[in-house]
Write an enzyme that holds these catalytic residues in place. Structure first.
Site, mmCIF file in Angstrom:
data_model
loop_
_atom_site.group_PDB
_atom_site.id
_atom_site.type_symbol
_atom_site.label_atom_id
_atom_site.label_comp_id
_atom_site.label_asym_id
_atom_site.label_seq_id
_atom_site.Cartn_x
_atom_site.Cartn_y
_atom_site.Cartn_z
ATOM 1 N N LYS B 78 0.858 -1.177 0.000
ATOM 2 C CA LYS B 78 0.000 0.000 0.000
ATOM 3 C C LYS B 78 0.902 1.238 0.000
ATOM 4 O O LYS B 78 1.937 1.263 0.688
ATOM 5 C CB LYS B 78 -0.872 -0.030 1.256
ATOM 6 C CG LYS B 78 -1.944 1.048 1.326
ATOM 7 C CD LYS B 78 -2.774 0.886 2.605
ATOM 8 C CE LYS B 78 -3.916 1.872 2.711
ATOM 9 N NZ LYS B 78 -4.697 1.671 3.957
ATOM 10 N N SER B 153 -9.511 1.596 2.911
ATOM 11 C CA SER B 153 -8.624 2.348 2.043
ATOM 12 C C SER B 153 -7.568 1.506 1.345
ATOM 13 O O SER B 153 -6.974 1.963 0.382
ATOM 14 C CB SER B 153 -7.934 3.451 2.844
ATOM 15 O OG SER B 153 -7.098 2.883 3.839
ATOM 16 N N SER B 177 -9.596 -0.682 7.231
ATOM 17 C CA SER B 177 -9.025 -0.470 5.901
ATOM 18 C C SER B 177 -8.317 -1.666 5.290
ATOM 19 O O SER B 177 -7.965 -1.630 4.121
ATOM 20 C CB SER B 177 -8.082 0.734 5.917
ATOM 21 O OG SER B 177 -8.842 1.919 5.882
#
Ligand SMILES: [Mg+2]
Ligand SMILES: [Zn+2]
Lengths: 108, 485, 488
Positions: B78, B153, B177
């Site tokens: 990420k 996210s 997330s």
């Protein structure tokens, strides 16, 4: 829960150093209002005597999972070379970072 | 098709010399080039770095040097995980082009284990969002249905794993997330106990909630990645100095004798029909395997969302103060300092980030602190006590990860609607517990459903054990998103 | 015409509180292993954390905690077993994270006191708190822009906050001197004010004498020398007195002291619209001081300057000498070591004589050489031995000074020099009588004149005896025996 006034939104934006265009300000005022209506309810909850959980691991009672008093020995590590430190710096003068003039004494 | 190999299988085949690490990485890079233009999982691909790392693995193997447990396994990160020499943006314009001079601990540990870093995946700006629609750079599609979001996210990380664009990935979880996109994208996602994984090199959203964790296609893969990234780090004062158990050893234990708690508050509200059905099948399967199902109550659950949306924005407003255009990142030049700060931040942050900064600034103002931030932290204590009480009668909690399956782009019209999507995942972060989402079937439309497991602090082992049992009974097996096989 | 300051002071009472920042003598920064040095090239002492880069986390410096604890213990503060770091939030170019890590509602130390020497009395000033925090970088203003150097950013500080109970500029300056002496004494800071290692803000107000409530205060910033404290506070008191004595009101404001202009000016800026939004730093667990750490600190705590000051006076050292001796711990330690080597110790004659020799001869010589007491070429034991040789009459005081000079220069032991130079004092009565007898016999005319009442000639004979003995004659005995020999 009092709804936010435009002036309050402007004050918060100033504190946060966030420039908002006037349409953004308007939207922010109504959106924050809705959010606070919803979440602001917690202000009314009676939590007298309940300890605040400042960390997600239990810090208030020493247990097997708690690692308190984590300190670092005073042993220097090499510094970043200046060019690496300031590699992404938008404006430089030699090895100094340049910003618009600070009004003398503007600092608290 | 090395692209669909599991982490475990990839590592084994490379170690056995059946295939070179270079081949695996090269195939993966080719696939990414082919697929990701449309999917949009990656923000940055480090092809050269990946090839170099793979070559090094191959050299080591030839030389008879010891290989790490993840040698040659292609991993995606990420983009809020700091990578030395690789652009790290956290999905924000304000950090566009920032090349970190240092490496985060989790990334360091992956590399040390031999993992090959492919690149950086898309996310909601600074992790603030539940759909990856709040990225400043691009949209990421759900591999199972391109009209839907992958969740967020960590949407890029979830989509990349689901679509076979990496063997596994790392995400971060502040309020769900990792688990929510894992559920939406049909992969396994783990948020470890707060303090298990170092936050050094994690672009902070909300410091007391953020935690790094793996996303993978199998529970076994997730366990192996988790094994690699856990451990005490003297660079993070909130990192726990406790032994890391052998996570993979727990996988085969089965559900027999496991006391699985169903918090009634998570099943009472509005649950999408197919989500409820999938959970029912999961519960039945666990019971069939010999688990004891007990109903428990977490009475303060309704306060989790408001508490979270005070704590997280408050900490975020502070953590994001450093983006001021002075030392790195975007700067909008202005003749005076105040204007420069405001214009830089006004131009650099997206609307969701601005909202949260405003909300957090509001909550921390003098005279408001006790009513908001402190009150929210007191509520955390209440929520934590709920869990402590519940875990007296069960070993692990089972809930839906999300009330619905993946929603369509633009479906959450207002910020509040979006916030409400996190309702099941937040409590875990507030209480610092380990949580996991494991696929528990597809809806008739072909959308994945996630089952969430919540454990006692540091009891990831039981989560993995229960997760493996669910995976075996109602998991996706070889079913893959259409168009990506 | 407004009244003079002394006139106004008859009715009005100044009240001053100080906030002093002290840089702790660590090798690395408060929250990261970036090195601490003064005068290095700009931005050469940074790391990702100092630069406020994303993903960095603070871990506190163990030594900084220990140094702060020393100060806490030395000021009899209440030490919090579990204190907390908080974020103080404001935007400024020298503050990389957009917040300063400081302590707010749960500081490390509270309710201590600092004993301040004001003139001839000791004033006990209460300390509200002593807390830990990190320093900011440095901004330099150059025309339309400012330059930022982050070398100093993150250096560990303690902030010492006094109660508002100083009542004059002189007391404020003495508070600073006492604190300066104490932190150097404890070796927790070099406290070099020219390097900004000790800096002070002063809160000044005035109120009618007899009034309990504090008047409106102003805050003076940017004070970095003892002289400036005195001048700035004096100036501010006078400014406020002129306003209130005229019936005016004091505005709550922050004023900057301009040492060059010798005056202060209000800070005016939009930047002042600040609300620090303190909250506990979620990156840092509570700071725990355990029993063993406290034990080590307590055990290693040296005797403090004020108790030593009292002890020296009890031992008969003159007040001014005692004050000089405690100005610096090395000085006091030197003195104590010299006394320890002296058979009489500190008491009575011993301490006084050693103090005399140390403060005149030794400090004089060091001063000429531009040296510190730490660099003294003469060991305390050597000075002590020399003093004993003078006191027991082995040599005269006059010869002693010569021996001191030589020993100081060459490092040779005083006794060896005395023997080599053959300058032992003649204190043997028969031997001295013989010398005196010869001197008197050699000058019969003068002896007659003296006997006839010409008193002034006594000195002539003393000189002659000294000449005959190379100044080795015991002066007291010489006077005594001469009087006998000359008949009066
Ligand atoms: Mg202060
Ligand atoms: Zn301070």
């Amino acid at each position: 829960m009092p709804t936010l006034t435009r002036k309050e939104v402007e004050e918060i934006a100033l504190l946060a150093r966030l420039h908002l265009e006037s349409d953004e300000l308007e939207r922010m005022q109504s959106e924050l209002g809705v959010i606070l209506d919803h979440f602001g309810t917690i202000a009314a909850i009676d939590a007298t005597g309940i300890p605040a959980m400042t960390h997600a691991v239990a810090m208030d009672h020493a247990g097997p999972f708690v690692s308190l008093g984590v300190l670092r020995p005073d042993e220097p590590q090499p510094s970043l070379p200046v060019d690496e430190a300031l590699r992404g710096t938008p404006k430089r003068d030699g090895d100094l970072i340049v910003v618009p003039a600070i009004i003398p004494g503007a600092k608290e | 098709m090395s692209e669909w190999w599991s982490v475990v299988e990839t590592a084994r085949r490379i170690a056995d010399g059946e295939v070179t690490a270079f081949r695996v990485v090269e195939d993966m890079l080719v696939r990414i080039t082919r697929v990701d233009r449309d999917l949009g999982a990656y923000l940055e691909i480090d092809g050269d770095g990946a090839r170099t790392a793979a070559n090094e693995i191959d050299r080591k193997r030839k030389a008879g040097e010891k290989l790490g447990p993840l040698a040659g396994v292609p991993i995606a990160l990420k983009d809020n995980l700091v990578t030395k020499g690789i652009v790290t943006t956290a999905g924000s314009k304000i950090l566009a082009g920032w090349v970190p001079p240092y490496e985060g601990t989790a990334v360091e540990k992956l590399r040390a284990a031999g993992a090959v870093i492919l690149g950086k995946t898309n996310l909601d700006e600074f992790g603030m969002g539940s759909s990856t629609e709040r990225s400043a750079f691009k949209k990421t599609k759900n591999p199972w249905d391109s009209s839907r979001v992958p969740g967020g996210s960590s949407g890029g990380s979830a989509a990349a794993v689901a679509a076979g664009l990496c063997a596994a990935s790392l995400g971060t979880d502040t309020g769900g997330s990792i688990r929510q996109p894992a559920a939406f994208s049909g992969v396994v996602g783990i948020k470890p106990t707060y303090g298990r994984v170092s936050r050094w090199g994690v672009v902070a959203f909300a410091s007391s909630l953020d935690q790094v964790g793996p996303l993978a296609r199998t529970v076994g893969d997730a366990a192996l990645i988790l094994q690699t990234i856990c451990g005490h780090d003297p660079r993070d004062a909130t990192s726990l100095d406790v032994p890391v158990p052998d996570f993979s050893a727990a996988l085969a234990a089965g559900a027999r004798g496991l006391r699985v708690g169903l918090p009634k508050e998570y099943f009472a509200g509005e649950l999408e029909e197919h989500v409820r059905a999938a959970l029912d099948r999961t519960i039945a399967a666990l019971r069939d395997q010999g688990a004891e199902i007990v109903e428990v109550s977490l009475p303060h659950t309704h306060l989790a969302l408001p508490a979270y949306y005070i704590v997280a924005p408050a900490e975020a407003s502070s953590n994001l103060a450093r983006y001021d255009g002075i030392r790195y990142g975007l700067r909008v030049e202005a003749p005076d300092l105040l204007t420069q700060y405001s214009k830089t931040r006004g131009a650099g942050f997206g609307p969701e980030v601005k909202r949260r900064i405003m909300l957090g600034t509001y909550a921390l103002r003098s005279g408001y602190y006790d009513a908001y931030y402190k009150k929210a932290q007191q509520i955390r204590t209440l929520i934590k006590r709920d869990f402590d009480a519940a875990f007296e009668s069960c070993d692990v909690l089972l809930t839906p990860t999300t009330p619905t399956t993946a929603f369509r782009f633009g479906a959450k019209a207002t910020p509040l609607d979006m916030y409400l999507a996190d309702v099941f995942t937040l409590s875990c972060n507030l209480a610092g517990l380990p949580g996991m989402s494991v696929p528990c079937g597809l809806t008739p439309e072909g959308l994945p459903v996630g089952a969430q497991l919540l454990g006692k602090p540091l009891d990831e082992v039981t989560l993995l054990r229960a997760g493996a049992a669910i995976e075996a009974a109602v998991g996706l097996g070889d079913r893959r998103p259409g168009g990506f096989a | 015409m407004s009244r003079s300051v002394p006139q106004m002071l008859e009715d009005w009472e100044p009240v001053i509180g100080l906030e002093v920042h002290v840089q702790l003598a660590t090798r690395t920064k408060a929250f990261s292993p970036s090195a601490v040095h003064f005068g290095e090239p700009p931005n050469s002492l940074t790391d990702p954390l100092v630069l406020g880069m994303p993903g960095t986390l603070p871990v506190f410096n163990k030594l900084a905690l220990e140094l702060a604890l020393k100060l806490g213990v030395a000021t009899s503060s209440k030490i919090r077993a579990r204190s907390r770091f908080a974020r103080k939030q404001y935007f400024y170019p020298d503050l990389p994270k957009g917040y300063q890590i400081s302590q707010y509602d749960e500081p490390l130390c509270e309710h201590g006191h600092l004993d301040v020497l004001v003139g001839t009395t000791v004033k006990r000033v209460r300390l509200t708190r002593i807390h830990l925090e990190e320093d900011a970088g440095k901004n330099t203003h150059v025309g339309a822009v400012s330059h930022v150097d982050l070398n100093r950013a993150g250096v560990p500080l303690v902030e010492v906050v006094s109660e508002p109970e100083l009542s004059s500029a002189e007391e404020a300056a003495e508070f600073m001197r006492s604190l300066h002496r104490l932190v150097r004494w404890l070796e927790i800071s070099e406290a070099d004010m020219e390097k900004g290692q000790l800096r002070c803000d002063a809160n000044v107000s005035v109120r009618l004498r007899g009034e309990d409530r504090l008047g409106q205060r102003t805050e003076l910033k940017n004070i970095n020398s003892f002289r400036f404290v005195q001048n700035a506070v004096e100036h501010e008191i006078a400014r406020q007195l002129r306003i209130v004595d005229d019936g005016g009101r004091i505005e709550r404001e922050t004023r900057l002291w301009d040492a060059d202009a010798g005056q202060s000016a209000p800070m005016r800026s939009k930047e002042e619209a600040n609300d620090y939004r303190y909250f506990p730093d979620p990156d840092l667990p509570p700071l725990v001081v355990d029993g063993s750490t406290m034990g080590t600190i307590l055990h290693a705590l040296p005797e403090l300057p004020l108790p030593r000051f009292e002890r020296y006076q009890t031992a008969g050292i003159a007040r001014d000498d005692a004050r000089t001796l405690i100005s610096d711990r090395a000085m006091a330690d030197y003195f104590d070591a010299a006394c320890l080597a002296h058979p009489a110790g500190h008491a009575g004659h011993g301490g006084r004589t050693i103090a005399n020799w140390m403060l005149t001869e030794l400090l004089g010589a060091l001063n000429t050489d531009g040296k510190d007491i730490r660099e003294s070429p003469m060991a305390a034991e050597t000075l002590s031995a020399l003093v004993v040789l003078v006191e027991d009459g082995t040599i005269s005081g006059k010869i002693g000074k010569e021996i001191f000079a030589e020993s100081y220069k060459t490092g040779e032991a005083p006794l060896a020099i005395i023997d080599r130079r053959d300058v032992r004092q003649i204190s043997d009565e028969p031997a001295l009588w013989e010398i005196i007898d010869n001197v008197v016999k050699a000058s019969p005319k003068q002896a007659e004149a003296y006997a006839a009442g010409k008193d002034g000639l006594f000195g002539f004979f003393v000189g002659a005896v000294m000449k005959a003995t190379n100044s080795r004659a015991n002066p007291v005995m010489t006077t005594d025996l001469l009087k006998k020999r000359l008949g009066r």
